[in-house]
Write an enzyme that holds these catalytic residues in place. Structure first.
Site, PDB file in Angstrom:
ATOM      1  N   LYS A 132       0.830  -1.206   0.000  1.00 43.37           N
ATOM      2  CA  LYS A 132       0.000   0.000   0.000  1.00 43.37           C
ATOM      3  C   LYS A 132       0.865   1.256   0.000  1.00 43.37           C
ATOM      4  CE  LYS A 132      -3.809  -2.113   2.597  1.00 43.37           C
ATOM      5  NZ  LYS A 132      -4.629  -2.001   3.830  1.00 43.37           N
ATOM      6  N   CYS A 139     -10.863  -0.670   0.080  1.00 44.80           N
ATOM      7  CA  CYS A 139     -12.296  -0.427   0.231  1.00 44.80           C
ATOM      8  C   CYS A 139     -13.025  -1.761   0.064  1.00 44.80           C
ATOM      9  CB  CYS A 139     -12.798   0.593  -0.790  1.00 44.80           C
ATOM     10  SG  CYS A 139     -14.586   0.855  -0.719  1.00 44.80           S
ATOM     11  N   CYS A 142     -15.772  -1.363  -2.852  1.00 43.97           N
ATOM     12  CA  CYS A 142     -15.210  -1.383  -4.213  1.00 43.97           C
ATOM     13  C   CYS A 142     -14.338  -2.608  -4.457  1.00 43.97           C
ATOM     14  CB  CYS A 142     -14.383  -0.117  -4.455  1.00 43.97           C
ATOM     15  SG  CYS A 142     -15.336   1.415  -4.379  1.00 43.97           S
ATOM     16  N   CYS A 145      -7.891  -1.519  -3.569  1.00 42.32           N
ATOM     17  CA  CYS A 145      -7.177  -0.491  -2.819  1.00 42.32           C
ATOM     18  C   CYS A 145      -7.320   0.849  -3.529  1.00 42.32           C
ATOM     19  CB  CYS A 145      -5.706  -0.861  -2.678  1.00 42.32           C
ATOM     20  SG  CYS A 145      -5.412  -2.203  -1.488  1.00 42.32           S
ATOM     21  N   HIS A 152     -15.966   5.753   1.577  1.00 46.57           N
ATOM     22  CA  HIS A 152     -16.884   5.317   0.516  1.00 46.57           C
ATOM     23  C   HIS A 152     -18.219   5.996   0.766  1.00 46.57           C
ATOM     24  CE1 HIS A 152     -18.213   2.564  -2.707  1.00 46.57           C
ATOM     25  NE2 HIS A 152     -19.396   2.719  -2.114  1.00 46.57           N
ATOM     26  N   CYS A 153     -18.665   6.794  -0.194  1.00 46.71           N
ATOM     27  CA  CYS A 153     -19.869   7.606  -0.011  1.00 46.71           C
ATOM     28  C   CYS A 153     -21.052   6.964  -0.733  1.00 46.71           C
ATOM     29  CB  CYS A 153     -19.644   9.025  -0.545  1.00 46.71           C
ATOM     30  SG  CYS A 153     -21.085  10.093  -0.349  1.00 46.71           S
TER      31      CYS A 153
END
Length: 332
Positions: A132, A139, A142, A145, A152-153
């Site tokens: 990372k 996420c 999703c 990465c 996350h909206c």
């Protein structure tokens, strides 16, 4: 297997429900304001033209920023952060956790990574098989990465991160402007309907609901927008505000805070004329960021810059497409 795919498909369908709700409210507000207020209620032609002109400017900017926040794909780590075939094989064949940490540490020496896991080890995503980069997180929605992940909206059905954080902030700001404009121009006619100066009809209920809905959304957006303004000023993501990033010397909430001016330029870019337009202008490529406590003379990335850039090729081209790269500079 088929059940898992069906559940995943249903999840993707249901994830669009918040976006459909917001879009429906906005389309209704367009009808109520343009037709019920401007064409039915207003009698002054000059006032009608001015209201319609200003309303459509706010409406277009709101829709533009909302579209960009929804449909801008979140950025993911480049190939340099993925394990090579030999490194992956060596890592998976090794059963001792301490040796696995050493393998990751050796690979990370060639990469611009300064943050660590809580244990002090190199941050590695087992699901994506990627080391990372700083400020990158996985996420679960999703299933990948995301570079400089904020959150996350559900209201944009997208991950807010490096590639679309500016669009998300502009969406919040233009949403507030949209609500303030509607509430301020509708208020006088709300009072006239209330005291009976205007005749009863369908327009009355549209005007009443316009005011209430605009005020309700404005209050909720005001707190969210204010919180993100504070995050930008401190150069933190939502995740970093809840859990401080860990560096070699320990956790530091202000590790990426390089001053208000530079913090703003990281998100909005150098050209202030483009700050309020939903085009990508953020600095860098999302893989590394300036550090507050690190001087250039002490920056190990400068010593490894040749290794980092020598096989850049396609990655450099993709960085140019996403925006100008940034050299790590820090203030003491």
């Amino acid at each position: 297997m088929a059940l898992s795919r069906a559940l995943r498909c249903c999840q993707r369908i249901f994830s669009w429900i918040p976006v459909i709700i917001i879009s429906s409210v906005v389309l209704w507000s367009y009808y109520a304001y343009v037709f019920e207020l401007c064409f039915v209620t207003l009698s002054n032609h000059l006032e009608r033209v001015v209201y319609l002109l200003m309303f459509h400017v706010c409406f277009i900017m709101f829709c533009w920023t909302y579209w960009k926040a929804i449909f801008t794909p979140p950025s993911t780590p480049s190939k340099k952060f993925h394990l090579s075939y030999s490194d992956k094989e060596r890592y998976e064949m090794e059963e001792r956790p301490d040796v696995q940490k050493q393998i990751l540490a050796e690979i990370a020496k060639k990469l611009p990574i300064f943050t660590r896991a809580q244990s002090g080890a190199i941050r590695f995503c087992d699901r994506c098989q990627v080391i990372k980069p700083d400020r990158c997180h996985h996420c679960s929605v999703c299933e990948t990465c995301i570079l400089k992940m904020d959150h996350h909206c559900p209201w944009v059905n997208n991950c807010v991160g490096f590639s679309n954080y500016k669009f998300f902030l502009l969406f919040l700001s233009y949403s507030m402007i949209y609500c303030v404009f509607i509430a301020s121009t509708v208020f006088q006619y709300f009072l006239k309907f209330w005291v009976g100066d205007l005749p009863n009809g369908p327009a009355k209920f549209h005007v009443l609901f316009l005011l209430f809905v605009a005020l309700m959304f404005f209050v909720s957006l005001m707190f969210l927008f204010g919180y993100h303004c504070w995050l930008v000023a401190k150069n933190r993501s939502t995740l970093e505000a809840f859990s401080a990033p860990v560096f070699q010397n320990g956790p530091d909430r202000n590790g990426f805070n390089v001053g208000l001016s530079r913090n703003l330029r990281q998100v909005f870019g150098e050209d202030k004329k483009l700050w309020f337009i939903p085009v990508f202008t953020s600095q860098g490529d999302g893989h590394y960021f300036p550090l507050r406590t690190l001087r250039e003379s002490e920056n190990p990335l400068l010593a490894n810059e040749g290794k980092w850039m020598e096989d850049g090729g396609s990655d450099e081209e993709s960085a140019d497409e996403n925006g100008p790269s940034v050299i790590i500079r820090t203030e003491s």
